[in-house]
Design a protein around this motif. Structure first.
Motif, short mmCIF file in Angstrom:
data_model
loop_
_atom_site.label_atom_id
_atom_site.label_comp_id
_atom_site.label_asym_id
_atom_site.label_seq_id
_atom_site.Cartn_x
_atom_site.Cartn_y
_atom_site.Cartn_z
N TRP A 136 -2.73 -6.28 3.74
CA TRP A 136 -1.75 -7.18 3.11
C TRP A 136 -1.42 -8.33 4.05
N ARG A 137 -1.19 -8.03 5.31
CA ARG A 137 -0.85 -9.09 6.26
C ARG A 137 -2.00 -10.07 6.44
N ALA A 138 -3.25 -9.57 6.36
CA ALA A 138 -4.43 -10.42 6.54
C ALA A 138 -4.85 -11.12 5.25
N LYS A 139 -4.19 -10.80 4.14
CA LYS A 139 -4.52 -11.35 2.82
C LYS A 139 -5.95 -11.02 2.42
N LEU A 140 -6.34 -9.78 2.67
CA LEU A 140 -7.68 -9.30 2.34
C LEU A 140 -7.60 -8.15 1.35
N HIS A 141 -8.49 -8.15 0.37
CA HIS A 141 -8.61 -7.00 -0.52
C HIS A 141 -9.47 -5.96 0.17
N GLY A 142 -9.15 -4.69 -0.05
CA GLY A 142 -9.86 -3.62 0.64
C GLY A 142 -11.32 -3.48 0.30
N THR A 143 -11.76 -4.12 -0.81
CA THR A 143 -13.17 -4.03 -1.19
C THR A 143 -14.02 -5.16 -0.61
N ARG A 144 -13.41 -6.04 0.17
CA ARG A 144 -14.20 -7.08 0.84
C ARG A 144 -15.22 -6.41 1.76
N MET A 145 -16.46 -6.90 1.77
CA MET A 145 -17.51 -6.30 2.56
C MET A 145 -17.38 -6.72 4.03
N THR A 146 -17.59 -5.76 4.91
CA THR A 146 -17.41 -6.02 6.34
C THR A 146 -18.35 -7.09 6.88
N ASP A 147 -19.60 -7.09 6.39
CA ASP A 147 -20.56 -8.06 6.92
C ASP A 147 -20.36 -9.46 6.35
N GLU A 200 3.97 -0.38 -5.79
CA GLU A 200 3.46 -0.69 -7.13
C GLU A 200 4.57 -1.22 -8.04
N ASN A 201 4.26 -2.33 -8.72
CA ASN A 201 5.14 -3.01 -9.69
C ASN A 201 6.32 -3.74 -9.05
N ARG A 202 6.47 -3.65 -7.76
CA ARG A 202 7.52 -4.40 -7.09
C ARG A 202 6.99 -5.79 -6.72
N PRO A 203 7.86 -6.79 -6.61
CA PRO A 203 7.36 -8.13 -6.27
C PRO A 203 6.82 -8.19 -4.85
N CYS A 204 5.69 -8.84 -4.70
CA CYS A 204 5.12 -9.07 -3.37
C CYS A 204 6.14 -9.83 -2.54
N ILE A 212 0.06 -4.01 -7.13
CA ILE A 212 -0.72 -3.09 -7.96
C ILE A 212 -1.21 -1.91 -7.12
N ARG A 213 -1.48 -0.83 -7.82
CA ARG A 213 -2.07 0.36 -7.20
C ARG A 213 -3.45 0.60 -7.81
N GLU A 214 -4.43 0.90 -6.96
CA GLU A 214 -5.78 1.19 -7.41
C GLU A 214 -6.24 2.50 -6.78
N PRO A 215 -7.03 3.31 -7.51
CA PRO A 215 -7.53 4.56 -6.92
C PRO A 215 -8.48 4.27 -5.77
N PHE A 216 -8.43 5.11 -4.75
CA PHE A 216 -9.28 4.92 -3.57
C PHE A 216 -9.51 6.26 -2.89
N MET A 217 -10.74 6.77 -2.99
CA MET A 217 -11.15 7.98 -2.27
C MET A 217 -10.13 9.12 -2.44
N ARG A 219 -7.20 8.91 -3.14
CA ARG A 219 -5.87 8.47 -2.73
C ARG A 219 -5.55 7.19 -3.51
N SER A 220 -4.72 6.34 -2.94
CA SER A 220 -4.36 5.09 -3.61
C SER A 220 -4.41 3.94 -2.61
N SER A 221 -4.71 2.76 -3.14
CA SER A 221 -4.61 1.52 -2.38
C SER A 221 -3.60 0.62 -3.08
N TYR A 222 -2.80 -0.06 -2.30
CA TYR A 222 -1.79 -0.97 -2.84
C TYR A 222 -2.06 -2.37 -2.30
N SER A 223 -1.97 -3.35 -3.19
CA SER A 223 -2.25 -4.72 -2.78
C SER A 223 -1.58 -5.70 -3.72
N CYS A 224 -1.61 -6.97 -3.33
CA CYS A 224 -1.08 -8.05 -4.16
C CYS A 224 -2.25 -8.74 -4.86
N PRO A 225 -2.26 -8.80 -6.19
CA PRO A 225 -3.39 -9.42 -6.89
C PRO A 225 -3.51 -10.92 -6.64
#
Length: 233
Positions: A136-147, A200-204, A212-217, A219-225
């Motif tokens: 969240w602090r880096a403004k990156l989505h968790g599905t961004r590819m490392t390379d 989830e559902n709270r203002p960024c 938003i909350r998304e399923p992840f392994m 568990r859950s991932s939370y991010s700002c769309p």
């Protein structure tokens, strides 16, 4: 006992003859210092008494996912570590942690960045909660590819992860219930400072969009769309 050490989520006490007592707290393990007169905890598993007759060290674990084991110490990159955790990378709190080496290791992988942050062979100690906070602090989505990350962006992300962990330690960690306490049995309060996890559902707190909350392994991932848009396919 010669010294107490830590790497990532593992703790150990150095013993004689290059041996160690290794501990992993699992989901609910606690190491507590208690007066010998204190009543036993309901889920007390191991008790350590010392020659000076002072307080006891107790290992308490409700869910029994944690554990203690004897291990042999081996040298890895100039540091003695238990042989069973020799593959675990240094964590950002380690004085010998190399951010540049961690950046290179991340960018050599072809995987989602959140999966990489949780890969203990790349960088240790960053759990699901603090990974979400760093992203969240880096403004990156968790599905961004490392390379696909630039060196500066990968370095920024690791810096944010380090800051999050340092701030959390300063506030005693993140306690959601009585299972998460420090060695004196006190709860942490970093949960009050969370920007992403559990929001989830709270203002960024940066842009106001609904988190938003998304399923992840399992568990859950939370991010700002808005701040952390998904990368394009």
């Amino acid at each position: 006992m010669a010294a107490a050490r830590r790497r990532g989520k593992y703790l150990w006490v150095e013993l004689a003859d290059k041996a160690a007592m290794l501990a992993h707290l699992g989901m609910s393990g606690q190491m507590l210092i208690q007066p010998s007169s204190a009543p036993d905890e309901k889920h007390l598993r191991v008790r350590f008494r010392f020659d000076d007759g002072g307080p006891e060290l107790r290992f308490v674990d409700q869910r029994t996912f944690g554990g203690l084991a004897l291990a042999e110490l081996v040298e890895v990159d100039g540091t003695l570590v238990p042989d069973s955790v020799a593959h675990i990378a240094r964590d950002p709190m380690d004085p010998l942690f190399s951010r540049d080496a961690a950046v290179r290791a991340l960018r050599l992988r072809h995987t989602e960045i959140k999966r990489a942050l949780l890969d203990q062979t790349l960088v240790s100690g960053i759990g699901n909660i603090y990974a979400d906070e760093a992203l969240w602090r880096a403004k990156l989505h968790g599905t961004r590819m490392t390379d696909k990350l630039t060196k500066p962006k990968a370095a920024e992300l690791l810096d944010h992860a380090t800051d999050v962990m340092r701030e959390a330690l300063g506030q005693g960690g993140t306690s959601f219930d009585a299972l998460y306490v420090n060695i004196n049995g006190q709860s942490g309060y970093f949960d009050r400072s969370l920007n992403a996890y559990g929001q989830e559902n709270r203002p960024c707190k940066r842009c106001g969009a609904a988190m938003i909350r998304e399923p992840f392994m399992n568990r859950s991932s939370y991010s700002c769309p808005r701040c952390q848009p998904r990368p394009r396919a």
